[in-house]
Design an enzyme around this catalytic site. Structure first.
Site, PDB file in Angstrom:
ATOM      1  N   GLY A  71       3.596  10.080  67.203  1.00  0.00           N
ATOM      2  CA  GLY A  71       3.478  11.453  66.711  1.00  0.00           C
ATOM      3  C   GLY A  71       3.100  11.543  65.246  1.00  0.00           C
ATOM      4  N   LYS A  72       3.164  12.775  64.736  1.00  0.00           N
ATOM      5  CA  LYS A  72       2.707  13.041  63.365  1.00  0.00           C
ATOM      6  C   LYS A  72       3.894  13.433  62.481  1.00  0.00           C
ATOM      7  CE  LYS A  72      -1.993  13.810  64.806  1.00  0.00           C
ATOM      8  NZ  LYS A  72      -3.251  14.506  64.535  1.00  0.00           N
ATOM      9  N   ALA A 140      10.374  19.174  69.569  1.00  0.00           N
ATOM     10  CA  ALA A 140       9.393  18.122  69.270  1.00  0.00           C
ATOM     11  C   ALA A 140       9.834  16.816  69.932  1.00  0.00           C
ATOM     12  CB  ALA A 140       9.275  17.929  67.757  1.00  0.00           C
ATOM     13  N   ILE A 141       8.851  16.023  70.363  1.00  0.00           N
ATOM     14  CA  ILE A 141       9.132  14.756  71.045  1.00  0.00           C
ATOM     15  C   ILE A 141       8.397  13.633  70.321  1.00  0.00           C
ATOM     16  CG2 ILE A 141       8.885  13.473  73.228  1.00  0.00           C
ATOM     17  CD1 ILE A 141       8.803  16.264  74.648  1.00  0.00           C
ATOM     18  N   CYS A 171       3.476  18.441  63.335  1.00  0.00           N
ATOM     19  CA  CYS A 171       2.862  17.648  64.417  1.00  0.00           C
ATOM     20  C   CYS A 171       1.342  17.721  64.396  1.00  0.00           C
ATOM     21  CB  CYS A 171       3.415  18.064  65.781  1.00  0.00           C
ATOM     22  SG  CYS A 171       5.214  17.952  65.850  1.00  0.00           S
TER      23      CYS A 171
END
Length: 206
Positions: A71-72, A140-141, A171
């Site tokens: 992710g970001k 969020a993941i 993200c």
């Protein structure tokens, strides 16, 4: 298959949580420890996953901690429920996409219990809520897989400070907003973590 359930009452420093998960991962791999589901909160911190861009940082004065999850950039802080795990996919399906689907379903099912309708999006990982015409992220993941063991986890915004997201492009997604459960529906969320763990275990065992 025994999963240890852990709940931290006091906020846990991000680096300490990451170190503990990595130690647990090695022990799970060697069959020395049970798998883990761990609910907690972090003190204020911005973390950047393996695919973040510098351009996702809007306020250059903030401190960013680079980490090894997928992710970001995202924000963690008080009022946000973090659910970390160390889950051995060798004992289940060696299928990362299937595991992400289990996480998405767990969050959606849990929020449905609180009469909040949310959904996943193939293009943008996370769990989303339709607020009139705008789509806003509520969970969020960010997962990492090592030795076919999944770790890191996901976060659900309950009553956290949404202004903190103005410093970043959360993200890396520019055209969608961020919300929390209190803004969606002002009700008691004290039992949310218990319900979440119960549904997560049920979904893992299906």
């Amino acid at each position: 298959m025994s999963i240890e359930i852990k709940k931290s009452e006091k906020p846990v420093i991000y680096e300490d949580a990451k170190k503990m998960m990595e130690e647990r991962l090695l022990n799970v791999d060697q069959n020395k420890s049970n798998e883990l589901i761990w609910t907690l909160e972090h003190p204020d911190i911005y973390t950047a996953g393996t695919s973040y861009n510098e351009s996702d940082i809007l306020d250059k004065s903030i401190k960013i901690l680079e980490t090894n999850r997928g992710g970001k950039i995202t924000y963690h802080g008080p009022g946000q429920l973090i659910c970390y795990f160390v889950i051995d996919l060798k004992k289940r399906k060696k299928d990362i996409r299937n595991f992400i689907t289990i996480i998405e379903k767990t969050i959606i099912d849990t929020l449905q219990f609180f009469n909040i309708k949310t959904f996943s999006d193939k293009e943008n990982i996370g769990i989303w809520y339709k607020d009139n015409e705008q789509t806003k992220k509520v969970a969020a993941i960010g997962v990492r897989i090592s030795k076919w063991i999944a770790y890191h986890g996901f976060s659900i915004n309950i009553n956290n400070n949404l202004d903190k997201y103005k410093a970043i492009i959360p993200c890396g997604i520019k055209d969608k907003g961020v919300t929390n459960l209190k803004q969606i529906k002002d009700q008691d969320y004290n039992e949310l973590d218990k319900k979440l763990v119960e549904i997560f275990i049920s979904n893992l065992n299906k």
